[in-house]
Design a protein around this motif. Structure first.
Motif, short mmCIF file in Angstrom:
data_model
loop_
_atom_site.label_atom_id
_atom_site.label_comp_id
_atom_site.label_asym_id
_atom_site.label_seq_id
_atom_site.Cartn_x
_atom_site.Cartn_y
_atom_site.Cartn_z
N GLY A 129 0.82 -1.22 0.00
CA GLY A 129 0.00 0.00 0.00
C GLY A 129 0.84 1.25 0.00
O GLY A 129 1.78 1.38 0.79
N ASP A 130 0.54 2.18 -0.93
CA ASP A 130 1.23 3.48 -1.00
C ASP A 130 2.74 3.33 -1.07
O ASP A 130 3.50 4.05 -0.40
N GLY A 131 3.20 2.38 -1.87
CA GLY A 131 4.63 2.20 -2.05
C GLY A 131 5.36 1.58 -0.88
O GLY A 131 6.59 1.59 -0.83
N ARG A 132 4.64 1.02 0.05
CA ARG A 132 5.27 0.39 1.21
C ARG A 132 4.50 -0.87 1.59
O ARG A 132 3.43 -1.15 1.03
N PRO A 176 -2.22 -10.03 -1.45
CA PRO A 176 -2.71 -8.97 -2.34
C PRO A 176 -3.85 -8.18 -1.70
O PRO A 176 -4.63 -8.72 -0.92
N ALA A 177 -3.92 -6.90 -2.04
CA ALA A 177 -4.99 -6.04 -1.52
C ALA A 177 -5.95 -5.63 -2.62
O ALA A 177 -6.63 -4.61 -2.52
N ASP A 178 -6.01 -6.42 -3.67
CA ASP A 178 -6.88 -6.14 -4.81
C ASP A 178 -7.76 -7.37 -5.06
O ASP A 178 -7.25 -8.49 -5.07
N PRO A 179 -9.07 -7.23 -5.17
CA PRO A 179 -9.84 -6.00 -5.37
C PRO A 179 -10.15 -5.24 -4.08
O PRO A 179 -10.68 -4.14 -4.14
N PHE A 180 -9.84 -5.83 -2.92
CA PHE A 180 -10.04 -5.12 -1.66
C PHE A 180 -9.06 -5.66 -0.64
O PHE A 180 -8.47 -6.73 -0.81
N ASP A 181 -8.86 -4.89 0.42
CA ASP A 181 -7.95 -5.29 1.49
C ASP A 181 -8.59 -6.42 2.30
O ASP A 181 -9.62 -6.20 2.95
#
Length: 202
Positions: A129-132, A176-181
């Protein structure tokens, strides 16, 4: 496999108090959804909760309270689980949060694999998330062998999970956080409404 411990020992202030896990999501309590996800992944499930255990009687789980007073946080729930696992002759526990109904169905397997691959005693779940990398420290694999060390740390005032885990080395199991966390947790009435929408989408 290990013993599963559902952490439900918090005060739920943002939900107005009470037990977040007993709120209805879809047509059943959030806690039942957590149990359904965790049951195939572990040998036995315990529920870490404080106060009168009778309110959870309908869920069919042994209830274990924090071994320290004044709600010292999730590490106390981990310690409760480790003590109970030691009594049962188990070597590890896997913890999940009681307010997080969509956690991965491969959680325990992936945590165990991460600890073995990275040669660490502890493994924590994470998402990008957000590059981290965002760690989710209430979702972890914990060895019974470290329970006395954890007890001493809690008695010395340690409360932040990662302060203790980083001291011993903690592997990261990235999900993975796709399609949702999958580690989306329900803290507020607005979160509960969002979870309802997520459930419908699934």
């Amino acid at each position: 496999m290990a013993i599963g411990v559902i952490l439900a020992g918090g005060l739920a202030r943002r939900m107005g108090g009470g037990d977040k896990s007993l709120n209805i999501l879809g047509d059943i309590p959030i806690l039942d959804r957590v149990i359904e996800r965790l049951r195939p992944q572990v040998d036995e499930i315990l529920l870490n909760a404080n106060g009168d255990p009778a309110r959870f009687a309908g869920h069919g789980l042994p209830v274990i309270a924090d071994p320290l007073p004044d709600y010292p946080g999730p590490l106390a729930g981990v310690l409760a689980g480790l003590d109970a696992a030691a009594e049962r002759g188990a070597s590890h526990i896997v913890t999940v949060a009681a307010d997080t109904p969509f956690f991965p169905e491969t959680l325990a397997q992936r945590l165990t694999a991460a600890a073995e691959a990275q040669a660490t005693p502890i493994a924590l779940a994470a998402t990008p998330g957000d590059g981290r990398t965002i760690r989710h420290p209430t979702f972890g694999l914990w060895p019974v062998a470290l329970r006395d060390d954890l007890r001493a740390a809690l008695q010395d005032g340690t409360r932040k999970v990662v302060l203790w885990t980083d001291r011993h080395g903690a592997a990261t199991a990235l999900f993975p956080a796709d399609p949702f966390d999958p580690f989306f947790n329900i803290n507020t009435p607005e979160d509960l409404a969002r979870a309802e929408a997520m459930l419908e989408a699934m």
